[in-house]
Write a protein that holds these residues in place. Structure first.
Motif, short mmCIF file in Angstrom:
data_model
loop_
_atom_site.label_atom_id
_atom_site.label_comp_id
_atom_site.label_asym_id
_atom_site.label_seq_id
_atom_site.Cartn_x
_atom_site.Cartn_y
_atom_site.Cartn_z
N TYR A 101 -96.06 -38.71 21.72
CA TYR A 101 -95.63 -40.10 21.66
C TYR A 101 -96.80 -41.00 22.04
O TYR A 101 -97.63 -40.64 22.88
CB TYR A 101 -94.42 -40.36 22.57
CG TYR A 101 -94.65 -40.11 24.04
CD1 TYR A 101 -95.10 -41.12 24.90
CD2 TYR A 101 -94.40 -38.85 24.59
CE1 TYR A 101 -95.30 -40.88 26.25
CE2 TYR A 101 -94.59 -38.61 25.95
CZ TYR A 101 -95.04 -39.63 26.77
OH TYR A 101 -95.24 -39.39 28.11
N VAL A 102 -96.89 -42.16 21.39
CA VAL A 102 -97.99 -43.09 21.60
C VAL A 102 -97.44 -44.51 21.63
O VAL A 102 -96.64 -44.89 20.77
CB VAL A 102 -99.06 -42.98 20.49
CG1 VAL A 102 -100.22 -43.94 20.79
CG2 VAL A 102 -99.56 -41.56 20.34
N ILE A 103 -97.85 -45.26 22.62
CA ILE A 103 -97.54 -46.69 22.70
C ILE A 103 -98.85 -47.44 22.93
O ILE A 103 -99.58 -47.13 23.87
CB ILE A 103 -96.58 -47.01 23.85
CG1 ILE A 103 -95.27 -46.24 23.71
CG2 ILE A 103 -96.31 -48.52 23.92
CD1 ILE A 103 -94.36 -46.38 24.91
N GLN A 104 -99.16 -48.38 22.07
CA GLN A 104 -100.35 -49.20 22.28
C GLN A 104 -100.03 -50.64 21.91
O GLN A 104 -99.26 -50.90 20.98
CB GLN A 104 -101.53 -48.68 21.45
CG GLN A 104 -101.29 -48.60 19.96
CD GLN A 104 -102.48 -48.01 19.23
OE1 GLN A 104 -103.58 -47.94 19.77
NE2 GLN A 104 -102.26 -47.58 18.01
N GLY A 105 -100.58 -51.55 22.68
CA GLY A 105 -100.25 -52.94 22.40
C GLY A 105 -100.97 -53.92 23.30
O GLY A 105 -101.96 -53.61 23.95
N LYS A 106 -100.43 -55.13 23.32
CA LYS A 106 -101.00 -56.24 24.08
C LYS A 106 -99.86 -57.04 24.68
O LYS A 106 -98.82 -57.24 24.05
CB LYS A 106 -101.84 -57.14 23.16
CG LYS A 106 -102.44 -58.36 23.86
CD LYS A 106 -103.18 -59.26 22.88
CE LYS A 106 -102.23 -60.05 22.02
NZ LYS A 106 -102.93 -61.09 21.22
N GLN A 107 -100.04 -57.45 25.93
CA GLN A 107 -99.06 -58.34 26.53
C GLN A 107 -99.76 -59.47 27.28
O GLN A 107 -100.85 -59.31 27.82
CB GLN A 107 -98.11 -57.59 27.45
CG GLN A 107 -98.73 -56.95 28.66
CD GLN A 107 -97.72 -56.14 29.46
OE1 GLN A 107 -96.80 -55.54 28.89
NE2 GLN A 107 -97.87 -56.11 30.76
N LYS A 108 -99.11 -60.62 27.26
CA LYS A 108 -99.67 -61.82 27.88
C LYS A 108 -98.54 -62.49 28.67
O LYS A 108 -97.54 -62.92 28.10
CB LYS A 108 -100.19 -62.78 26.81
CG LYS A 108 -100.65 -64.14 27.35
CD LYS A 108 -101.98 -64.03 28.07
CE LYS A 108 -102.58 -65.40 28.37
NZ LYS A 108 -101.78 -66.17 29.37
N MET A 109 -98.70 -62.50 29.99
CA MET A 109 -97.73 -63.19 30.84
C MET A 109 -98.29 -64.54 31.23
O MET A 109 -99.51 -64.75 31.25
CB MET A 109 -97.41 -62.34 32.08
CG MET A 109 -96.77 -61.00 31.73
SD MET A 109 -96.31 -60.02 33.18
CE MET A 109 -94.97 -61.04 33.82
N ILE A 110 -97.40 -65.46 31.56
CA ILE A 110 -97.80 -66.81 31.88
C ILE A 110 -98.81 -66.82 33.04
O ILE A 110 -98.66 -66.08 34.01
CB ILE A 110 -96.56 -67.68 32.21
CG1 ILE A 110 -96.95 -69.15 32.32
CG2 ILE A 110 -95.87 -67.19 33.45
CD1 ILE A 110 -95.76 -70.09 32.42
#
Length: 204
Positions: free
Chosen positions: A180-189
């Motif tokens: 299983y693979v999860i890749q991404g980007k997140q931006k919090m305030i």
């Protein structure tokens, strides 16, 4: 100081909590799923996999990366830990009541592998969290080889985007998870964007 694993877990909890806060009033009464599954039952398949994983108890080599920092470890998980590891995939459930009739289903055959491809594409990408899911299988969706899904969400508090991949194999007449693979980007305030990856490779 948090390790990469702890940070990813903490960030996922924060995003999930904010998501619940943002969506509770609009979708709180529509959380149930239909008994007759309109789309591929990813949640049901993963529930079966968690039972199988608990029985076979494979080792899993986990790689976690945030920016340029990377950590790896090889562990064995119980059913609770597997449910936590696969939670984001289980949340990508297209059979939620609110998603009823929100997808166009397209079938094709991969020219290189000969696998059957079933593509679920959102009619309106801006109105759903999962705009895209692709299921690759041999002769029926019950014999799945791979699942790919994209998650996206944006509001005043945060934005997040991730690609998720699951890979399966057939062994002793049973379907079992191999990676299983999860890749991404997140931006919090008030924070910078964070790019991350989590990969788990299973050894039976």
């Amino acid at each position: 100081m948090m390790t990469i694993y702890q940070y990813l877990k903490f960030s996922s909890i924060c995003i999930f909590s904010l998501s619940l806060f943002a969506c509770e009033s609009e979708f709180g009464k529509q959380a149930q799923t239909f008994d007759n599954k309109l789309y591929y039952d990813l949640k049901g398949e993963l529930e079966q996999q968690i039972v199988l994983l608990s029985q076979q108890n494979p080792e899993v080599e986990i790689t976690a990366r945030i920016g340029e920092k990377e950590e790896s470890e090889r562990v064995q998980k119980d059913s609770t830990a597997w449910a936590e590891a696969l939670k984001l995939f289980m949340d990508a459930d297209l059979n939620k009541a609110v998603l009823r009739d929100q997808y166009v289903v397209e079938d094709s055959t991969a020219t290189d592998s000969g696998l059957q491809i079933r593509l679920y594409r959102a009619k309106d990408k801006s109105s759903v969290d999962i705009p895209f899911m692709e299921v690759s299988f041999e002769d029926s969706p019950e014999h799945v080889k791979a699942v790919k899904a994209t998650f996206q969400e944006e509001n005043l508090l945060y934005s997040t985007y991730r690609d998720m991949h699951l890979y399966f194999e057939k062994a002793d007449e049973q379907l079992r998870l191999t990676e299983y693979v999860i890749q991404g980007k997140q931006k919090m305030i008030l924070r910078d964007s964070v790019f991350y990856l989590t990969q788990g490779t299973l050894y039976y």
